[in-house]
Design a protein around this motif. Structure first.
Motif, PDB file in Angstrom:
ATOM      1  N   ALA A 228      -0.812   7.189   1.311  1.00 31.92           N
ATOM      2  CA  ALA A 228      -1.536   8.085   0.418  1.00 31.92           C
ATOM      3  C   ALA A 228      -1.836   9.397   1.123  1.00 31.92           C
ATOM      4  CB  ALA A 228      -2.841   7.439  -0.052  1.00 31.92           C
ATOM      5  N   PHE A 229      -1.845  10.464   0.330  1.00 22.92           N
ATOM      6  CA  PHE A 229      -2.165  11.796   0.827  1.00 22.92           C
ATOM      7  C   PHE A 229      -3.262  12.381  -0.061  1.00 22.92           C
ATOM      8  CE2 PHE A 229       2.227  10.794   1.669  1.00 22.92           C
ATOM      9  CZ  PHE A 229       2.452  11.223   2.964  1.00 22.92           C
ATOM     10  N   GLY A 230      -4.402  12.705   0.545  1.00 17.70           N
ATOM     11  CA  GLY A 230      -5.505  13.242  -0.230  1.00 17.70           C
ATOM     12  C   GLY A 230      -6.545  13.874   0.666  1.00 17.70           C
ATOM     13  N   PRO A 231      -7.732  14.135   0.137  1.00 12.55           N
ATOM     14  CA  PRO A 231      -8.792  14.753   0.944  1.00 12.55           C
ATOM     15  C   PRO A 231      -9.149  13.962   2.193  1.00 12.55           C
ATOM     16  CG  PRO A 231      -9.339  14.875  -1.384  1.00 12.55           C
ATOM     17  CD  PRO A 231      -8.119  14.010  -1.280  1.00 12.55           C
ATOM     18  N   ALA A 232      -8.946  12.637   2.176  1.00 14.26           N
ATOM     19  CA  ALA A 232      -9.257  11.802   3.345  1.00 14.26           C
ATOM     20  C   ALA A 232      -8.126  11.793   4.362  1.00 14.26           C
ATOM     21  CB  ALA A 232      -9.569  10.372   2.897  1.00 14.26           C
ATOM     22  N   GLY A 233      -7.053  12.536   4.081  1.00 17.63           N
ATOM     23  CA  GLY A 233      -5.941  12.621   5.015  1.00 17.63           C
ATOM     24  C   GLY A 233      -4.790  11.709   4.640  1.00 17.63           C
ATOM     25  N   ARG A 234      -3.918  11.468   5.600  1.00 19.31           N
ATOM     26  CA  ARG A 234      -2.752  10.607   5.403  1.00 19.31           C
ATOM     27  C   ARG A 234      -3.135   9.168   5.787  1.00 19.31           C
ATOM     28  NH1 ARG A 234       2.054   8.374   7.521  1.00 19.31           N
ATOM     29  NH2 ARG A 234       3.983   9.207   6.592  1.00 19.31           N
ATOM     30  N   ILE A 235      -3.029   8.254   4.829  1.00 25.48           N
ATOM     31  CA  ILE A 235      -3.486   6.882   5.051  1.00 25.48           C
ATOM     32  C   ILE A 235      -2.373   5.923   4.652  1.00 25.48           C
ATOM     33  CG2 ILE A 235      -5.184   5.141   4.381  1.00 25.48           C
ATOM     34  CD1 ILE A 235      -7.063   7.570   3.790  1.00 25.48           C
ATOM     35  N   GLU A 236      -2.037   4.997   5.544  1.00 25.82           N
ATOM     36  CA  GLU A 236      -0.959   4.044   5.303  1.00 25.82           C
ATOM     37  C   GLU A 236      -1.500   2.634   5.098  1.00 25.82           C
ATOM     38  OE1 GLU A 236       2.720   4.276   7.560  1.00 25.82           O
ATOM     39  OE2 GLU A 236       1.891   5.987   8.668  1.00 25.82           O
ATOM     40  N   ALA A 237      -0.770   1.883   4.304  1.00 30.07           N
ATOM     41  CA  ALA A 237      -1.039   0.454   4.136  1.00 30.07           C
ATOM     42  C   ALA A 237       0.268  -0.292   4.345  1.00 30.07           C
ATOM     43  CB  ALA A 237      -1.594   0.162   2.745  1.00 30.07           C
ATOM     44  N   PRO A 238       0.283  -1.331   5.174  1.00 32.40           N
ATOM     45  CA  PRO A 238       1.525  -2.066   5.432  1.00 32.40           C
ATOM     46  C   PRO A 238       1.943  -2.903   4.243  1.00 32.40           C
ATOM     47  CG  PRO A 238      -0.314  -3.166   6.475  1.00 32.40           C
ATOM     48  CD  PRO A 238      -0.863  -1.897   5.914  1.00 32.40           C
ATOM     49  N   GLY A 239       3.200  -3.361   4.279  1.00 34.13           N
ATOM     50  CA  GLY A 239       3.696  -4.239   3.241  1.00 34.13           C
ATOM     51  C   GLY A 239       3.166  -5.653   3.385  1.00 34.13           C
ATOM     52  N   ARG A 240       3.576  -6.532   2.492  1.00 31.71           N
ATOM     53  CA  ARG A 240       3.129  -7.918   2.482  1.00 31.71           C
ATOM     54  C   ARG A 240       4.322  -8.845   2.542  1.00 31.71           C
ATOM     55  NH1 ARG A 240      -0.401  -5.533   3.674  1.00 31.71           N
ATOM     56  NH2 ARG A 240      -2.563  -5.476   2.999  1.00 31.71           N
ATOM     57  N   ARG A 241       4.193  -9.910   3.284  1.00 31.14           N
ATOM     58  CA  ARG A 241       5.261 -10.900   3.379  1.00 31.14           C
ATOM     59  C   ARG A 241       5.342 -11.684   2.073  1.00 31.14           C
ATOM     60  NH1 ARG A 241       3.954 -14.941   7.862  1.00 31.14           N
ATOM     61  NH2 ARG A 241       2.468 -15.633   6.263  1.00 31.14           N
ATOM     62  N   VAL A 242       6.534 -11.756   1.505  1.00 30.59           N
ATOM     63  CA  VAL A 242       6.711 -12.474   0.254  1.00 30.59           C
ATOM     64  C   VAL A 242       8.184 -12.857   0.108  1.00 30.59           C
ATOM     65  CG1 VAL A 242       7.138 -10.367  -1.097  1.00 30.59           C
ATOM     66  CG2 VAL A 242       6.240 -12.398  -2.227  1.00 30.59           C
ATOM     67  N   GLU A 243       8.434 -14.006  -0.493  1.00 31.69           N
ATOM     68  CA  GLU A 243       9.804 -14.386  -0.826  1.00 31.69           C
ATOM     69  C   GLU A 243      10.168 -13.706  -2.143  1.00 31.69           C
ATOM     70  OE1 GLU A 243      12.467 -18.347  -1.863  1.00 31.69           O
ATOM     71  OE2 GLU A 243      10.505 -18.578  -0.894  1.00 31.69           O
ATOM     72  N   VAL A 244      11.050 -12.725  -2.065  1.00 30.39           N
ATOM     73  CA  VAL A 244      11.351 -11.888  -3.221  1.00 30.39           C
ATOM     74  C   VAL A 244      12.286 -12.621  -4.183  1.00 30.39           C
ATOM     75  CG1 VAL A 244      12.397  -9.724  -4.008  1.00 30.39           C
ATOM     76  CG2 VAL A 244      10.986  -9.762  -1.938  1.00 30.39           C
ATOM     77  N   ILE A 245      11.844 -12.755  -5.435  1.00 22.48           N
ATOM     78  CA  ILE A 245      12.707 -13.244  -6.508  1.00 22.48           C
ATOM     79  C   ILE A 245      13.440 -12.043  -7.115  1.00 22.48           C
ATOM     80  CG2 ILE A 245      12.818 -14.444  -8.713  1.00 22.48           C
ATOM     81  CD1 ILE A 245      12.038 -16.180  -6.271  1.00 22.48           C
ATOM     82  N   ASP A 246      12.703 -11.043  -7.528  1.00 28.13           N
ATOM     83  CA  ASP A 246      13.256  -9.743  -7.882  1.00 28.13           C
ATOM     84  C   ASP A 246      12.127  -8.723  -7.828  1.00 28.13           C
ATOM     85  OD1 ASP A 246      12.008  -9.295 -10.551  1.00 28.13           O
ATOM     86  OD2 ASP A 246      13.334 -10.873 -11.244  1.00 28.13           O
TER      87      ASP A 246
END
Length: 319
Positions: A228-246
């Motif tokens: 995200a990019f906003g007044p609080a700066g550049r903030i990242e969130a990592p992905g989540r482990r999941v078995e992808v169906i689609d």
């Protein structure tokens, strides 16, 4: 109450028959990016209605019934004799979808200025996105709605570029420029940014879009999570482990969770979004990433309910 604006359609998933000479069969699911966002918000226990054109044909009747079952408000639906849009979906080996749309002259594209709703004071925000931004007359209709409501309600946007419907990137860029002047929160995938602005970094594009008017720009990056990019700066969130169906509906799930997360934090106006601190934005991204991961673990756009997101999912780095 949140008003989602844009297409509603049927996704037909192709299924190969077994044996020599076997034909194709299809698994039909209700869909359309805005339709999915509206359903996602209802499942996340947010008051929501959908503004779209729906056919009076049997497919349109079933779309209306599906909205009613999910608890999505239907007072802003515009019923016409135009046909329902159909999307043929073919899944790649990694679960990513390829779409072919059949909707020329369909009900969800036929909205005009005379169809514009007048939201009541309980409606705190509006969302628009996907091909409804660029096909006519609905594209100009939704832009007029955003221009009318700018500064009065929180406006969110997801370009969700569909080149199989409008192949000219210039058309997308021109229309996006107009919507960016109105939108307060923009969510976009890194894949879409690669189509819209090849060769530019997401940081450069986000800075440009914020200069054009957006208070918060969120970029989704698939298994890598979101930033995200906003007044609080550049903030990242990592992905989540999941078995992808689609991955069908993952972006729409993220969008619905982003809006629901803002509502749960009381950030229902632009000033409140601008006042969000880094911790709030980080938690907001984490919530939306977790929601999208649930959808990826199921077939089609089967978006999660609020109770499914009560506990955090494992982070990618926990593998």
């Amino acid at each position: 109450m949140f008003l989602v604006c844009g297409e509603a359609l049927w996704d037909l998933f192709a299924i190969e028959g077994a044996g020599e000479g076997a034909g194709l069969s299809f698994d039909a699911r209700v869909g359309g990016s805005p339709f999915n966002v509206a359903v996602g918000l209802a499942r996340l226990e947010q008051g929501v209605a959908l503004f779209t054109g729906l056919s009076t044909d049997r497919l349109g009747e079933r779309l209306t019934a599906a909205l009613e079952r999910e608890g999505v408000g239907t007072s802003a639906l515009v019923r016409t004799a135009n046909p329902s849009t159909i999307s043929l979906v073919d899944l790649g080996a990694d679960g990513s979808p390829r779409y072919a749309f059949y909707g020329e002259g369909a009900a969800d594209r036929a909205l005009t200025l005379s169809d514009l709703p007048t939201p009541g004071p309980e409606t705190w925000g509006l969302h628009a996105g996907s091909y409804s931004l660029v096909v006519e007359p609905v594209g100009s209709t939704l832009l007029a709605l955003f221009e009318r409501e700018r500064g009065r309600r929180l406006l969110t946007l997801d370009p969700n570029v569909r080149l199989t419907i409008e192949p000219e990137i210039g058309v997308w860029l021109a229309r996006l420029e107009s919507f960016l002047a109105c939108a307060d929160v923009v969510k976009v995938s890194d894949e879409d940014l690669g189509l819209l602005h090849p060769g530019r970094t997401i940081d450069e594009i986000a800075a440009d879009w914020r200069a054009k008017g957006a208070a918060l720009v969120v970029v989704t990056r698939g298994a890598q999570g979101a930033v995200a990019f906003g007044p609080a700066g550049r903030i990242e969130a990592p992905g989540r482990r999941v078995e992808v169906i689609d991955t069908v509906g993952a972006g729409d799930t993220f969008q619905a969770a982003l809006i629901a997360g803002l509502a749960e934090r009381g950030a229902t106006a632009r000033a409140a979004v601008e006042a969000l601190g880094a911790d709030d934005v980080s938690a907001l991204l984490d919530f939306a990433v977790r929601a999208a991961a649930v959808t990826c673990s199921r077939r089609g756009a089967d978006l999660p309910r609020r109770a499914e997101l009560a506990s955090p999912a494992p982070r990618t780095e926990d593998r």
